[in-house]
Design a protein around this motif. Structure first.
Motif, PDB file in Angstrom:
ATOM      1  N   THR A 222       0.965  -1.096   0.142  1.00 42.01           N
ATOM      2  CA  THR A 222      -0.098  -0.083   0.149  1.00 42.01           C
ATOM      3  C   THR A 222       0.839   1.162   0.077  1.00 42.01           C
ATOM      4  OG1 THR A 222      -1.770  -1.137   1.250  1.00 42.01           O
ATOM      5  CG2 THR A 222      -1.773   1.325   1.305  1.00 42.01           C
ATOM      6  N   ALA A 496      -5.437  -4.364   7.025  1.00 40.16           N
ATOM      7  CA  ALA A 496      -5.129  -3.852   5.582  1.00 40.16           C
ATOM      8  C   ALA A 496      -5.419  -4.927   4.577  1.00 40.16           C
ATOM      9  CB  ALA A 496      -3.574  -3.349   5.659  1.00 40.16           C
ATOM     10  N   ASP A 559      -9.776   4.989   8.484  1.00 40.34           N
ATOM     11  CA  ASP A 559      -9.264   4.534   7.204  1.00 40.34           C
ATOM     12  C   ASP A 559      -9.278   3.126   7.155  1.00 40.34           C
ATOM     13  OD1 ASP A 559      -8.900   6.892   6.327  1.00 40.34           O
ATOM     14  OD2 ASP A 559      -6.950   7.069   6.798  1.00 40.34           O
ATOM     15  N   GLU A 560      -8.964   2.510   8.390  1.00 40.32           N
ATOM     16  CA  GLU A 560      -9.000   0.870   8.639  1.00 40.32           C
ATOM     17  C   GLU A 560     -10.103   0.357   8.324  1.00 40.32           C
ATOM     18  OE1 GLU A 560      -5.034   0.069  11.259  1.00 40.32           O
ATOM     19  OE2 GLU A 560      -6.982  -0.174  12.252  1.00 40.32           O
ATOM     20  N   ASP A 563     -10.857   0.545   4.594  1.00 39.42           N
ATOM     21  CA  ASP A 563     -10.326  -0.441   3.837  1.00 39.42           C
ATOM     22  C   ASP A 563     -10.809  -1.999   4.042  1.00 39.42           C
ATOM     23  OD1 ASP A 563      -8.664   1.273   3.006  1.00 39.42           O
ATOM     24  OD2 ASP A 563      -6.828   1.099   4.353  1.00 39.42           O
ATOM     25  N   SER A 569      -7.012  -3.005   1.714  1.00 33.35           N
ATOM     26  CA  SER A 569      -6.464  -1.521   1.367  1.00 33.35           C
ATOM     27  C   SER A 569      -6.016  -1.475  -0.126  1.00 33.35           C
ATOM     28  CB  SER A 569      -5.246  -1.086   2.117  1.00 33.35           C
ATOM     29  OG  SER A 569      -4.090  -2.138   2.141  1.00 33.35           O
ATOM     30  N   TYR A 572      -9.152  -1.161  -2.020  1.00 26.83           N
ATOM     31  CA  TYR A 572      -9.635   0.035  -2.026  1.00 26.83           C
ATOM     32  C   TYR A 572      -8.722   0.982  -2.980  1.00 26.83           C
ATOM     33  CZ  TYR A 572      -9.778   5.057  -0.518  1.00 26.83           C
ATOM     34  OH  TYR A 572      -9.837   6.403  -0.612  1.00 26.83           O
TER      35      TYR A 572
END
Length: 583
Positions: A222, A496, A559-560, A563, A569, A572
């Motif tokens: 990522t 992730a 954000d986690e 994802d 992630s 995404y």
């Protein structure tokens, strides 16, 4: 995919060294608005500069900056905030998985009629392949062929062989360890060096003032694609070194002494920073070994400040006078230089280590560390030979190879929003693990022939052995890992990878729940989950009895959560690339 920089605190300045000018983001200027930073740990100063340089009001905000400073000066841990590594160091095994994912993402874009070149590392990636594998070119195995293909197919990829000093010379850009210089239009910018590493070779950067984070494969991949790491602010444990090493000493005794102290201090998941006058004559090879010892105890990072000994090492490695002068003047200007005149930083705990107390030994086991360091420096050019590929095929896939096949992570992916959060139903137990273990026994419920969701149960410190792959766990069909606690790096990489990390509450454990392995499970994940919210798991025993257990969702940031809902992630990011209108 990134917002313009803002510099809300007005910290951009110019530094001139020997008639060469460089822009930088001044920590002294930041202190005018954030308060006195003199006693902020130097490792957090490096992180602070990273935030100042990347502040854009969206991904990195002034609130993130203030949060880091407040946690550092009050010696507390804090929430996850961004960190953008300047480069990546990867071992061959994890790099192979990452390259498979990048190639698979390119295939997905090409199948959708989009430019495959949108998938390319945006920062330098150094892949460390053991010298023995480089020497055996005639019998090279297929994963090495993939790495050679990747060096030609992608930009910013370099393959090298490690030594103790193996990363002293920087790949791909005119950079020096300790600081980095990058060209932005007509302006040269300078900043502290930093990296993310999947490899145990990562600590050697820490010996030269570089802040490096241990990360998993998915996080590293990522970060390649211009996305910041999301790192929970750790406590900073100070290790004060005093005295001088005896002429003949046992390196194992030094590592054992630090191991005992770090274990007692609870270094797992924390940041370890070395300071004190014992650094004055501590060779770089020993700094590397101490950093490696700290990481083996579960520390997220181990940091040595820049000082005269670090500059000596760079001189021996062949860095020119201008580079060394720039490093010294920049570090002194930013308050990142160690010479004994600075105030002691504020640490959550301080460990004292008197090097002179080590017992000298006449054993042949303890040859001169400095002589070994010099030998490895002289061999640096040989050790860094890249793998050269004679051809560059358009695809790395091989029908007869179990490893060189497109990743199943991206099957069926399309542009657009992901599905909402959904409960995990009719799940089976894959493994019941003890504390800190990563050895997954055969599933108690037998072979997963009906492709039901799988769940791993674990004890405390899950992931501490550093041999686990969140990506591999995901590809085995695991939907969630439920543990008493996690090693932070693996927890973040599970999130992730699109695997749900969950923790027991109220002292529960799979042993206390008397799980046998034949139970059926359901996890009630809401449509719009929130970071660190409580969830309910339903256990259905083989006798038909049902019971409810509360769990803590260890998706620690918005954000986690995002994802995870996208399937990880990388999924995404792939959707973002598919939605880009320009080529």
């Amino acid at each position: 995919m990134t917002a313009p920089r803002q510099d809300s605190l007005n910290t951009r300045r110019t530094l001139t060294v020997n008639n060469h000018s460089y822009d930088y983001f001044s920590l002294r200027a930041a202190a005018e608005q954030l308060g006195d930073l003199n006693r902020l740990p130097l490792s957090l100063k490096v992180w602070l500069e990273n935030l100042l340089r990347h502040e854009d009001g969206e991904i990195v905000t002034v609130t993130d900056i203030a949060t880091l400073v407040n946690c550092g000066l009050t010696c507390q841990s804090g929430p996850a905030i961004p960190f953008r590594p300047a480069r990546l160091i990867m071992d061959a095994t994890n790099a192979t998985m990452a390259m498979v994912d990048l190639a698979s993402m390119r295939d997905t874009l090409a199948a959708a009629g989009l430019p495959a070149e949108r998938v390319n590392p945006s920062i330098p990636v150094e892949i460390l392949v053991e010298q023995s594998r480089l020497n055996d070119q005639q019998h090279r195995q297929s994963p090495d062929e993939l790495l050679a293909w990747s060096q030609n197919a992608f930009g910013n990829i370099r393959i090298a062989s490690p030594g103790i000093e193996g990363a002293l010379q920087r790949p791909l850009m005119d950079q020096a360890v300790g600081i980095s210089t990058v060209q932005q239009n007509e302006i040269r910018c300078v900043h502290p060096d930093n990296c993310a590493a999947t490899s145990q070779h990562g600590p050697l950067c820490s010996a030269l003032g570089s802040l490096g984070w241990q990360v998993g494969t998915v996080q590293a991949t990522t970060a390649m694609l211009d996305q910041p790491l999301s790192v929970a602010i750790p406590e900073v444990i100070g290790v004060e070194l005093s005295g001088r090493l005896p002429a003949n000493y046992n390196t194992a005794e030094l590592a054992e002494l630090l191991t005992e102290q770090l274990h007692h201090a609870g270094a797992n998941g924390q940041l370890v920073e070395f300071f004190g006058n014992g650094l004055d004559r501590l060779p770089l090879a020993e700094r590397y070994r101490l950093a490696q010892t700290a990481l083996q105890q579960g520390a997220r990072s181990a940091f040595f400040p820049l000082d005269a000994e670090a500059l000596n090492g760079l001189q021996r490695a062949g860095h020119d006078e201008q580079q060394r002068a720039l490093i010294e003047q920049y570090a002194k200007t930013q308050g990142l230089w160690r010479d004994g005149s600075q105030p002691t930083p504020l640490f959550s705990q301080t460990i004292e280590l008197d090097l002179s107390q080590l017992e000298p030994t006449a054993s042949a086991y303890t040859s001169s560390v400095e002589a070994e360091s010099q030998r490895q420096l002289s061999d640096l050019g040989l050790l860094r030979q890249p793998i050269n590929s004679e051809a560059s095929p358009t695809s790395p896939w091989q029908d007869n190879s179990p490893q060189l096949k497109p990743a199943a992570l991206f099957d069926g992916i399309a542009a657009g929003q992901p599905t909402d959060g959904r409960p995990i139903k009719d799940a089976r137990i894959l493994a019941l693990l003890d504390d800190s273990t990563g050895n997954e026994p055969p599933p108690p419920c037998g072979v997963n022939s009906d492709h039901c969701p799988l769940i791993i149960f674990a004890g405390s410190g899950y992931g501490s052995d550093q041999n686990l792959s969140a990506r591999g766990i995901r590809l085995r069909g695991v939907k969630a890992v439920i543990a008493e606690s996690f090693e932070e790096g693996l927890r973040a990489d599970l999130a992730a990878a699109g695997v749900l990390p969950l923790e027991f509450l109220y002292g529960d454990s799979w042993q206390a729940l008397e799980l046998q392995g034949d139970e059926r499970l359901e996890i009630d994940l809401p449509k719009d989950p929130m970071p660190q919210q409580d969830l309910v798991m339903t256990i259905q025993r083989s006798n038909g009895r049902r019971e409810l257990v509360e769990l803590l969702l260890r998706l620690d940031s918005a954000d986690e959560v995002r994802d995870y809902l996208h399937g990880g992630s990388l999924c995404y990011l792939l959707r973002q690339l598919m939605e880009c209108s320009d080529g």
